[in-house]
Design an enzyme around this catalytic site. Sequence first.
Site, PDB file in Angstrom:
ATOM      1  CD  GLN A 169     -25.257  46.748 123.479  1.00  0.00           C
ATOM      2  OE1 GLN A 169     -24.244  46.154 123.822  1.00  0.00           O
ATOM      3  NE2 GLN A 169     -25.474  47.096 122.222  1.00  0.00           N
ATOM      4  CG  HIS A 329     -19.704  39.312 113.936  1.00  0.00           C
ATOM      5  ND1 HIS A 329     -20.439  39.201 112.782  1.00  0.00           N
ATOM      6  CD2 HIS A 329     -20.220  40.376 114.610  1.00  0.00           C
ATOM      7  CE1 HIS A 329     -21.363  40.157 112.757  1.00  0.00           C
ATOM      8  NE2 HIS A 329     -21.256  40.882 113.869  1.00  0.00           N
ATOM      9  CD  GLU A 330     -19.267  41.275 118.042  1.00  0.00           C
ATOM     10  OE1 GLU A 330     -19.325  42.457 117.646  1.00  0.00           O
ATOM     11  OE2 GLU A 330     -20.250  40.501 117.986  1.00  0.00           O
ATOM     12  CG  HIS A 333     -18.627  45.054 113.910  1.00  0.00           C
ATOM     13  ND1 HIS A 333     -19.456  45.582 112.949  1.00  0.00           N
ATOM     14  CD2 HIS A 333     -19.347  44.092 114.541  1.00  0.00           C
ATOM     15  CE1 HIS A 333     -20.637  44.960 113.000  1.00  0.00           C
ATOM     16  NE2 HIS A 333     -20.593  44.046 113.951  1.00  0.00           N
ATOM     17  CE1 TYR A 416     -27.419  41.068 112.486  1.00  0.00           C
ATOM     18  CE2 TYR A 416     -25.167  40.364 112.860  1.00  0.00           C
ATOM     19  CZ  TYR A 416     -26.267  41.085 113.250  1.00  0.00           C
ATOM     20  OH  TYR A 416     -26.225  41.830 114.401  1.00  0.00           O
TER      21      TYR A 416
HETATM   22  N1  BES Z   1     -23.351  45.027 116.758  1.00  0.00           N
HETATM   23  C1  BES Z   1     -23.937  43.747 116.954  1.00  0.00           C
HETATM   24  C2  BES Z   1     -24.914  43.703 118.093  1.00  0.00           C
HETATM   25  C3  BES Z   1     -26.095  44.661 117.939  1.00  0.00           C
HETATM   26  C4  BES Z   1     -26.705  44.864 116.707  1.00  0.00           C
HETATM   27  C5  BES Z   1     -26.578  45.325 119.037  1.00  0.00           C
HETATM   28  C6  BES Z   1     -27.773  45.754 116.587  1.00  0.00           C
HETATM   29  C7  BES Z   1     -27.646  46.209 118.937  1.00  0.00           C
HETATM   30  C8  BES Z   1     -28.244  46.429 117.709  1.00  0.00           C
HETATM   31  C9  BES Z   1     -22.871  42.677 117.162  1.00  0.00           C
HETATM   32  O1  BES Z   1     -21.723  42.888 116.397  1.00  0.00           O
HETATM   33  C10 BES Z   1     -23.424  41.361 116.695  1.00  0.00           C
HETATM   34  O2  BES Z   1     -23.741  41.251 115.546  1.00  0.00           O
HETATM   35  N2  BES Z   1     -23.492  40.387 117.575  1.00  0.00           N
HETATM   36  C11 BES Z   1     -23.940  39.055 117.233  1.00  0.00           C
HETATM   37  C12 BES Z   1     -22.724  38.231 116.881  1.00  0.00           C
HETATM   38  C13 BES Z   1     -22.935  37.108 115.927  1.00  0.00           C
HETATM   39  C14 BES Z   1     -23.531  37.542 114.619  1.00  0.00           C
HETATM   40  C15 BES Z   1     -21.618  36.398 115.674  1.00  0.00           C
HETATM   41  C16 BES Z   1     -24.652  38.490 118.447  1.00  0.00           C
HETATM   42  O3  BES Z   1     -24.679  39.174 119.480  1.00  0.00           O
HETATM   43  O4  BES Z   1     -25.196  37.408 118.381  1.00  0.00           O
HETATM   44 ZN    ZN Z   2     -22.115  42.614 114.373  1.00  0.00          ZN
END
Ligand code: BES
Ligand code: ZN
Length: 642
Positions: A169, A329-330, A333, A416
């Site tokens: 990660q 969501h992913e 990105h 977010y």
């Molecule tokens: N990129 C993020 C996860 C992240 C953010 C890891 C900052 C480390 C530092 C990922 O896209 C994300 O936002 N995941 C969310 C998804 C949800 C908002 C639908 C999660 O993991 O909960």
């Molecule tokens: Zn995200």
Amino acid sequence: MRFSAPVLAFTVPFLMGGCTTAGPADTARSIAPILTTEQARDEFTYAQPTEARVTHVALDLDLDFEARRVQGTATLDVTAAPGADEIVLDSNGLLIGGITDGRGNALGYTIGESVPDKGEPIIVELGDSGGASSRKIVISYASGPDAPALQWLDPEQTAGGEYPFVFSQGQAILNRSWIPTQDSPGIRQTWEARITAPRPLTVVMSGIRQGQPTDVGGGRRAFEFAMDNNIPPYLIAVAAGNLEFADLGPRSGVWAEPEVLPAARQELGDTEQLIEAGESLFGDYRWGRYDMIVLPPSFPYGGMENPTLTFLTPTFIAGDRSNNGLIAHELAHSWSGNLTTYATWRDGWLNEGVTSYIESRITEEVYGKPRAEQEYALSYAALANAVEENGADNPNTAMRSPAAISPFDTVGEAIYDKGTVFLRTVENIVGRERFDAWLTQWFDAHAFQPVTSEMFLADMRANLIDGDSDLEDRLMLDEWVYGTGIPSNAWQPEATAFAAVDDAVAAYARAGTLPATRTWEGWTAAEQRRFLEELPEDLDDTDLAAMDRQLGLSRSGNNEVLFLWLQAALRNEYDPAVPQAEAFLARVGRNKFVEPLFRALWATGDWGRPVATRIYARTRGGYHSFTRGRVDAVLGYEGAGG
Ligand code: BES
Ligand code: ZN
């Protein structure tokens, strides 16, 4: 410690202009710009990219499951300014065996002092380049013990229980614990990798696989990958385990352990539609394949947008695709975050806020307007709550973070949810068609490049507002990006989005009347979440027992719903929820669930603290370093943060 002798992946390249020619396809790669504005300065890297920067990373690594480390070489393409005689790389605990130039001549280097999280600089002398601006350096190294980017799992932590597993990660600044490069989102690089692992494990990465795995002796196989687009280095990711693949569409598929694959494949059946929706809104999907991997449950996030290979928690699988907002969501990105990327961690909203907005647009296309409106209402409520809790003038409620804060430590809702509400507001003021055209243009103009808040606003002013001073006033752009709280022009969620649920919430608060079992079962997951999120703070044992009996909360197959139930129950010291919470916390390592449940226990004081301590003693070892660091801080654990 054994270090393999540095193996040169290529011949010494010809160095011309700003371009290097090297790599598997021998194609000329363009070099992404470095931003030099004050807003683009990343305080979490040691790199001095205007002096010397990495443009390409070639990894040749062995996954060593016994020693729990990666080991091998990283060959970096470096471009240096005239007169620059050193390059600074980021490291976090890397064990360096030696560094050479492209011809195998040793280069001098020093390793600076280490700072928690940020790690330490590796300062490499560049030696005599013969006048060329570009050259290669080869670093022989191994990851240090407990490298925070890597989680090595025992077989018992996997679905199959038979083989070990590892995943990385990178976000935010973890990749420097397994890759010696310039680990800053504003320093984009292409990469390639050759990774070996013992049979029968399969290695996957966030790039395009090159050919079939080859036998390398000693019971090991080598897997090769390449990423020819310039990406921020936090997006380099690897996983290995007993993995199988299932096709989902012409350019999409899913990797998972065989025990999980059928359910994963079923849950992800809408993937091609989601990609098509994204393309119809904001332009071509530019990464070739869109595959996903469903990881073991200790993965600390819901999802991670690693290019060509989204990493997913298994906890999103509900059987009815109700948590597929995560996939939207992913995938989103692929435009916001991966195509255009924040230059610094302080612009979190440019990745996550814009992505949350696109997520809601993709959701609307694929799952319809009512579901998208419900998710928007949940976002708005989350933002309003966060602003109320923090105070409308709290600097942490600004989207562009005003101060240097840890890249891991931002108020999520201000990034977010405020991002979603901001872009919805702009969309509704200028009109959808015009807004979509502008956003598509923004992604095109900055594809594969770093961006900042000031660039986003300047582009909006140049290409959307275009001198219309009335429109400029109505949008309140600076207040949204730099200001705190919720600006007065915020687009409100439709009052009808949750009409039935909000009536049920009111009936419960007024008279203690619960929705009928059949009504509850007919609700969408978003509706059930809304109900649980709007419940009164204080509930007694009788209330909670009746609620669980009638709504079957502790048996919910949706982990988001189950989590909200456990949170409400623990907050109210409900004894029957303790074994349920214990089972959940032993099964799930996703920080979004784990940290708040420990917080809820801890906040009760005498009732919950011994419970939290007992459960954590049992579950801590299985958690990822990120989750562990967060919960350590809640429980005041020895060595918190480690
Ligand atoms: N990129 C993020 C996860 C992240 C953010 C890891 C900052 C480390 C530092 C990922 O896209 C994300 O936002 N995941 C969310 C998804 C949800 C908002 C639908 C999660 O993991 O909960
Ligand atoms: Zn995200």
